[in-house]
Design a protein around this motif. Sequence first.
Motif, PDB file in Angstrom:
ATOM      1  N   ALA A  59      91.024  49.663   5.400  1.00 41.29           N
ATOM      2  CA  ALA A  59      92.134  49.239   5.529  1.00 41.29           C
ATOM      3  C   ALA A  59      92.314  47.609   5.553  1.00 41.29           C
ATOM      4  CB  ALA A  59      93.023  49.546   6.682  1.00 41.29           C
ATOM      5  N   ILE A  60      90.870  47.159   6.961  1.00 40.75           N
ATOM      6  CA  ILE A  60      90.793  45.861   7.352  1.00 40.75           C
ATOM      7  C   ILE A  60      90.164  45.321   5.701  1.00 40.75           C
ATOM      8  CG2 ILE A  60      88.887  44.653   8.111  1.00 40.75           C
ATOM      9  CD1 ILE A  60      88.714  46.625  10.602  1.00 40.75           C
ATOM     10  N   LEU A  61      89.556  45.882   5.011  1.00 41.26           N
ATOM     11  CA  LEU A  61      89.477  45.042   3.696  1.00 41.26           C
ATOM     12  C   LEU A  61      90.522  45.023   2.954  1.00 41.26           C
ATOM     13  CD1 LEU A  61      85.536  46.444   3.350  1.00 41.26           C
ATOM     14  CD2 LEU A  61      86.744  44.489   3.473  1.00 41.26           C
ATOM     15  N   ARG A  62      91.602  45.656   2.988  1.00 43.11           N
ATOM     16  CA  ARG A  62      92.444  45.290   1.413  1.00 43.11           C
ATOM     17  C   ARG A  62      93.642  44.425   2.287  1.00 43.11           C
ATOM     18  NH1 ARG A  62      96.035  50.215   0.873  1.00 43.11           N
ATOM     19  NH2 ARG A  62      96.458  49.320  -0.535  1.00 43.11           N
ATOM     20  N   VAL A  63      93.349  44.255   3.832  1.00 41.41           N
ATOM     21  CA  VAL A  63      94.169  42.785   3.416  1.00 41.41           C
ATOM     22  C   VAL A  63      93.648  41.720   3.537  1.00 41.41           C
ATOM     23  CG1 VAL A  63      94.513  41.453   6.187  1.00 41.41           C
ATOM     24  CG2 VAL A  63      95.177  44.168   5.991  1.00 41.41           C
ATOM     25  N   LYS A  64      92.506  41.370   3.638  1.00 38.79           N
ATOM     26  CA  LYS A  64      91.066  40.865   3.444  1.00 38.79           C
ATOM     27  C   LYS A  64      91.480  40.167   1.809  1.00 38.79           C
ATOM     28  CE  LYS A  64      88.302  38.970   5.896  1.00 38.79           C
ATOM     29  NZ  LYS A  64      86.455  39.364   6.800  1.00 38.79           N
ATOM     30  N   LEU A  65      91.670  41.353   0.875  1.00 42.13           N
ATOM     31  CA  LEU A  65      91.111  41.732  -0.552  1.00 42.13           C
ATOM     32  C   LEU A  65      92.048  40.205  -1.021  1.00 42.13           C
ATOM     33  CD1 LEU A  65      89.715  42.031  -3.084  1.00 42.13           C
ATOM     34  CD2 LEU A  65      90.607  44.121  -2.761  1.00 42.13           C
ATOM     35  N   PRO A  66      93.768  40.325  -0.755  1.00 40.35           N
ATOM     36  CA  PRO A  66      94.560  38.883  -1.358  1.00 40.35           C
ATOM     37  C   PRO A  66      94.526  37.739  -0.988  1.00 40.35           C
ATOM     38  CG  PRO A  66      96.245  41.161  -0.394  1.00 40.35           C
ATOM     39  CD  PRO A  66      94.622  41.364  -0.158  1.00 40.35           C
ATOM     40  N   HIS A  67      93.279  37.734  -0.096  1.00 42.88           N
ATOM     41  CA  HIS A  67      93.180  36.499  -0.019  1.00 42.88           C
ATOM     42  C   HIS A  67      92.052  35.704  -0.286  1.00 42.88           C
ATOM     43  CE1 HIS A  67      96.102  36.074   3.424  1.00 42.88           C
ATOM     44  NE2 HIS A  67      96.006  37.275   3.530  1.00 42.88           N
ATOM     45  N   LEU A  68      91.453  36.549  -1.018  1.00 40.08           N
ATOM     46  CA  LEU A  68      89.786  36.245  -1.255  1.00 40.08           C
ATOM     47  C   LEU A  68      89.682  35.052  -2.275  1.00 40.08           C
ATOM     48  CD1 LEU A  68      86.653  37.030  -1.148  1.00 40.08           C
ATOM     49  CD2 LEU A  68      86.924  38.430  -3.325  1.00 40.08           C
ATOM     50  N   ALA A  69      90.841  35.107  -3.123  1.00 37.72           N
ATOM     51  CA  ALA A  69      90.652  34.238  -4.312  1.00 37.72           C
ATOM     52  C   ALA A  69      90.902  32.417  -3.575  1.00 37.72           C
ATOM     53  CB  ALA A  69      91.669  34.074  -5.617  1.00 37.72           C
ATOM     54  N   ARG A  70      91.612  32.507  -2.901  1.00 32.61           N
ATOM     55  CA  ARG A  70      92.134  31.545  -1.763  1.00 32.61           C
ATOM     56  C   ARG A  70      90.346  30.823  -1.396  1.00 32.61           C
ATOM     57  NH1 ARG A  70      94.368  30.780   3.405  1.00 32.61           N
ATOM     58  NH2 ARG A  70      94.859  33.157   3.154  1.00 32.61           N
ATOM     59  N   PHE A  71      89.979  32.099  -0.198  1.00 30.15           N
ATOM     60  CA  PHE A  71      88.756  31.709   0.587  1.00 30.15           C
ATOM     61  C   PHE A  71      87.768  31.267  -0.623  1.00 30.15           C
ATOM     62  CE2 PHE A  71      90.341  34.783   3.714  1.00 30.15           C
ATOM     63  CZ  PHE A  71      90.976  34.240   3.946  1.00 30.15           C
ATOM     64  N   THR A  72      87.144  32.080  -1.853  1.00 24.04           N
ATOM     65  CA  THR A  72      87.061  31.874  -2.637  1.00 24.04           C
ATOM     66  C   THR A  72      86.882  29.453  -3.101  1.00 24.04           C
ATOM     67  OG1 THR A  72      86.161  33.611  -3.580  1.00 24.04           O
ATOM     68  CG2 THR A  72      85.590  31.660  -4.922  1.00 24.04           C
ATOM     69  N   ALA A  73      88.365  29.757  -2.949  1.00 24.83           N
ATOM     70  CA  ALA A  73      88.253  28.720  -3.592  1.00 24.83           C
ATOM     71  C   ALA A  73      88.095  27.221  -2.608  1.00 24.83           C
ATOM     72  CB  ALA A  73      90.239  28.242  -4.687  1.00 24.83           C
ATOM     73  N   ALA A  74      88.458  28.041  -1.639  1.00 24.19           N
ATOM     74  CA  ALA A  74      87.995  26.644   0.134  1.00 24.19           C
ATOM     75  C   ALA A  74      86.701  26.453   0.047  1.00 24.19           C
ATOM     76  CB  ALA A  74      88.513  27.969   0.596  1.00 24.19           C
ATOM     77  N   ARG A  75      86.109  27.513  -0.531  1.00 23.05           N
ATOM     78  CA  ARG A  75      83.884  27.953  -0.213  1.00 23.05           C
ATOM     79  C   ARG A  75      84.265  26.349  -1.546  1.00 23.05           C
ATOM     80  NH1 ARG A  75      81.214  31.241   2.153  1.00 23.05           N
ATOM     81  NH2 ARG A  75      82.305  33.219   3.165  1.00 23.05           N
ATOM     82  N   ARG A  76      84.513  26.605  -2.747  1.00 23.23           N
ATOM     83  CA  ARG A  76      84.271  25.834  -3.921  1.00 23.23           C
ATOM     84  C   ARG A  76      84.221  24.433  -3.626  1.00 23.23           C
ATOM     85  NH1 ARG A  76      82.309  27.180  -8.654  1.00 23.23           N
ATOM     86  NH2 ARG A  76      83.527  25.765  -9.990  1.00 23.23           N
ATOM     87  N   ALA A  77      85.313  24.115  -3.507  1.00 23.81           N
ATOM     88  CA  ALA A  77      85.910  22.609  -2.992  1.00 23.81           C
ATOM     89  C   ALA A  77      84.979  22.246  -2.020  1.00 23.81           C
ATOM     90  CB  ALA A  77      87.858  22.554  -1.947  1.00 23.81           C
TER      91      ALA A  77
END
Length: 365
Positions: free
Chosen positions: A237-255
């Motif tokens: 359930a915790i992972l499912r809260v975070k998963l929709p944010h993963l693309a944004r988090f990855t974009a932040a890491r890349r930036a």
Amino acid sequence: MKVPILDLAAEQAELGADIRKAVERVLASGHFILGPEGAALEREIATLCGVPHAVACNSGTDALHLALRAARIGPGDEVLTPAFTFIATAEAIAYVGARPVFADIDPATFNLTAATLERALTPKTRAVIVVHLFGQCADMPPIVELCRKRGLVLVEDCAQAIGADWAGTAAGAWGDFGGFSFYPTKNLGAYGDAGLVTTREAKHDAMLRMLRHHGSKVTYAHEVIGLNSRLDEIQAAILRVKLPHLARFTAARRAHAARYRELLAGAKLQLPFEHGRGTHIYHQFTVRLAARRDEARKALADAGIAAGIYYPVPLHKQPVFEKEYGRISLPASEAAAREVLSLPIYPQLADEQLRHVAATLRACL
Ligand SMILES: *Cc1c(COP(=O)(O)O)cnc(C)c1O
């Protein structure tokens, strides 16, 4: 100013309310193991990776172990793998009674290549575990081709590579199996141990489900010796809260990676190599220092910056493997272990923190 290796408090500030709601939903359901949250997570990760099947389990280590078990790798078999990785990659091979055989890495990407694998092949080689280290995919097409030609099982260790791809095909969709970790420090981290195996084959999916659950499909009918390696519903359930944010988090890491490149341009170090054939998700931003790496790390620590060394000792030099493998030579892996330094790179980093890291590092080179 402090720059930790990751900042779970910042994540809590952002997602804490949603995470608490998700945990309460599970508590209210009374369903804690192998329930609807885990099943939904499996579908969501399968979709992310573009594969038909995903089987959640207890850890990334178990994911690799389950994959080798499902592939029937065992005693007498050899499995090629890098020495410049986390111990779990080789542990999984030892768990099934097979023998790890270490292949060297490409010094630019830190990953195995078809050429380094070819040099390590023996008549006993049955499988390959390729690691997409630090969040960048290995050059997969020639590795897939080599495995196909030689009839080798291909397992991808995707613990550091969720959402990475090579030419549009995701990490975890190239091999017979992909093993993922949701350890708290990974790009998609649970609040405890968690893992998952991806596969394209329905028969592997069925075997993985049996193996993770004491070798049974039907309660109290045990067809093979399995493991207890089920994902619990709270972590799912915790992972499912975070998963929709993963693309944004990855974009932040890349930036942040791009910003480090600007801030460190011309400094006496080697910046991470990006092959540009797919998305590097920057699980780590790893630079190389030809000399005085440990002194640089200390200077950063003194300035409140938690830089890491992944990995200081290649697996063939680890106490557990040294007796058997200590005399083999893997020059690129050994040099990497001496020279790498990973700078903090989590989504919530502020620009002043990035500037502090770069300025401190520049000052001690
Ligand atoms: C984290 C990691 C693992 C193991 O995952 P766990 O969930 O901690 O068991 C395996 N391989 C690599 C490359 C990792 O980084």
